[in-house]
Write a protein that holds these residues in place. Structure first.
Motif, PDB file in Angstrom:
ATOM      1  N   ASP A   9       6.045   4.443   4.382  1.00  0.00           N
ATOM      2  CA  ASP A   9       5.079   5.065   3.474  1.00  0.00           C
ATOM      3  C   ASP A   9       3.710   4.468   3.798  1.00  0.00           C
ATOM      4  O   ASP A   9       3.246   3.536   3.148  1.00  0.00           O
ATOM      5  CB  ASP A   9       5.482   4.785   2.024  1.00  0.00           C
ATOM      6  N   VAL A  10       3.071   4.987   4.852  1.00  0.00           N
ATOM      7  CA  VAL A  10       1.823   4.407   5.347  1.00  0.00           C
ATOM      8  C   VAL A  10       0.699   4.693   4.364  1.00  0.00           C
ATOM      9  O   VAL A  10       0.397   5.835   4.051  1.00  0.00           O
ATOM     10  CB  VAL A  10       1.468   4.956   6.745  1.00  0.00           C
ATOM     11  N   ASP A  11       0.094   3.602   3.863  1.00  0.00           N
ATOM     12  CA  ASP A  11      -0.941   3.683   2.851  1.00  0.00           C
ATOM     13  C   ASP A  11      -1.850   2.467   3.031  1.00  0.00           C
ATOM     14  O   ASP A  11      -1.370   1.351   3.186  1.00  0.00           O
ATOM     15  CB  ASP A  11      -0.255   3.668   1.480  1.00  0.00           C
ATOM     16  N   GLU A  12      -3.174   2.677   3.003  1.00  0.00           N
ATOM     17  CA  GLU A  12      -4.113   1.566   3.200  1.00  0.00           C
ATOM     18  C   GLU A  12      -3.950   0.491   2.127  1.00  0.00           C
ATOM     19  O   GLU A  12      -4.027  -0.695   2.414  1.00  0.00           O
ATOM     20  CB  GLU A  12      -5.548   2.104   3.196  1.00  0.00           C
ATOM     21  N   ASP A  13      -3.707   0.913   0.878  1.00  0.00           N
ATOM     22  CA  ASP A  13      -3.515  -0.061  -0.201  1.00  0.00           C
ATOM     23  C   ASP A  13      -2.262  -0.891   0.019  1.00  0.00           C
ATOM     24  O   ASP A  13      -2.239  -2.084  -0.270  1.00  0.00           O
ATOM     25  CB  ASP A  13      -3.438   0.641  -1.566  1.00  0.00           C
ATOM     26  N   LEU A  14      -1.214  -0.264   0.529  1.00  0.00           N
ATOM     27  CA  LEU A  14       0.024  -0.991   0.806  1.00  0.00           C
ATOM     28  C   LEU A  14      -0.192  -2.003   1.923  1.00  0.00           C
ATOM     29  O   LEU A  14       0.284  -3.137   1.856  1.00  0.00           O
ATOM     30  CB  LEU A  14       1.144  -0.019   1.184  1.00  0.00           C
ATOM     31  N   PHE A  15      -0.942  -1.607   2.953  1.00  0.00           N
ATOM     32  CA  PHE A  15      -1.208  -2.530   4.053  1.00  0.00           C
ATOM     33  C   PHE A  15      -2.034  -3.716   3.551  1.00  0.00           C
ATOM     34  O   PHE A  15      -1.778  -4.850   3.918  1.00  0.00           O
ATOM     35  CB  PHE A  15      -1.914  -1.821   5.209  1.00  0.00           C
ATOM     36  N   GLN A  16      -3.023  -3.455   2.692  1.00  0.00           N
ATOM     37  CA  GLN A  16      -3.813  -4.540   2.097  1.00  0.00           C
ATOM     38  C   GLN A  16      -2.911  -5.444   1.264  1.00  0.00           C
ATOM     39  O   GLN A  16      -3.024  -6.668   1.316  1.00  0.00           O
ATOM     40  CB  GLN A  16      -4.929  -3.979   1.232  1.00  0.00           C
ATOM     41  N   HIS A  17      -1.991  -4.846   0.519  1.00  0.00           N
ATOM     42  CA  HIS A  17      -1.031  -5.619  -0.279  1.00  0.00           C
ATOM     43  C   HIS A  17      -0.220  -6.549   0.626  1.00  0.00           C
ATOM     44  O   HIS A  17      -0.022  -7.716   0.309  1.00  0.00           O
ATOM     45  CB  HIS A  17      -0.117  -4.655  -1.051  1.00  0.00           C
ATOM     46  N   LEU A  18       0.219  -6.013   1.759  1.00  0.00           N
ATOM     47  CA  LEU A  18       0.976  -6.811   2.729  1.00  0.00           C
ATOM     48  C   LEU A  18       0.132  -7.985   3.235  1.00  0.00           C
ATOM     49  O   LEU A  18       0.607  -9.117   3.281  1.00  0.00           O
ATOM     50  CB  LEU A  18       1.423  -5.936   3.899  1.00  0.00           C
ATOM     51  N   LEU A  19      -1.118  -7.718   3.609  1.00  0.00           N
ATOM     52  CA  LEU A  19      -1.993  -8.795   4.084  1.00  0.00           C
ATOM     53  C   LEU A  19      -2.174  -9.873   3.014  1.00  0.00           C
ATOM     54  O   LEU A  19      -2.168 -11.061   3.314  1.00  0.00           O
ATOM     55  CB  LEU A  19      -3.358  -8.244   4.495  1.00  0.00           C
TER      56      LEU A  19
END
Length: 190
Positions: A9-19
């Motif tokens: 589920d590619v999402d910029e907010d999710l990637f930021q959450h991961l970082l």
């Protein structure tokens, strides 16, 4: 050590959450357990070992530096964690509810999986470094969390350095490239 995730589920907010999860891992690890009795000798010895590790700040940062790479894979985003703590952080990230719903863990690797990897961020205890094409100079942001963020601009003159920051570089080489980018992106003194 390498740890691979596929985010479906590619999402910029999710990637930021991961970082943001990565520096939180270090903050959680450094907190004493709440509500448990202390065994003075054992806990004191662990504290002394921890202080000996931390007292050498440079080696401590390099030892715990984790680089985050991303690569597109059709409708998925592959994320590669690189560093000596990658496996522990990867296992910790698996427990995060948002990540459980949006990603599939592939697990640890001893060699770099084949892909067109791009560096997205670097985490140290207390710090997260992100590469931001909107930043003009290197700058810092206080997050009111357990870590601060450093933004490094993605300037065209760094293109060669970004290409050199491959997952197969060791921590010292990656840190050297990061310092080079940071120092060159500082504003001139007026």
């Amino acid at each position: 050590m390498y740890w691979l995730l596929k985010i479906t589920d590619v999402d910029e907010d999710l990637f930021q959450h991961l970082l943001f999860l990565i520096p939180k891992f270090y903050a959680e690890k450094s907190r004493p357990p709440f509500g448990y009795e202390l065994k003075v000798k054992e806990d004191f010895m662990r504290f002394i070992d921890h202080m000996a590790d931390v007292s050498s700040a440079v080696s401590y940062c390099l030892k715990h530096m984790v680089r985050v790479y991303a690569a597109d894979n059709k409708d998925e985003l592959m994320v590669l964690l690189v560093g000596s703590d990658a496996e522990n952080i990867g296992a910790w990230i698996e427990k995060d509810e948002l990540m459980q719903n949006a990603s599939v863990t592939i697990g640890s690797f001893s060699t770099v999986p084949e892909a067109d990897w791009t560096i997205m961020g670097i985490a140290f205890p207390g710090w997260l470094v992100v590469f931001d094409d909107t930043a003009e100079v290197a700058c810092r942001d206080d997050t009111d969390k357990d870590f601060d963020i450093v933004y490094i601009p993605q300037i065209e003159k760094f293109e060669e350095l970004f290409e050199d920051m491959t997952p197969d570089k060791n921590a010292e080489e990656a840190a050297s490239i990061l310092l080079d980018m940071t120092f060159h992106s500082l504003p001139l003194r007026l």
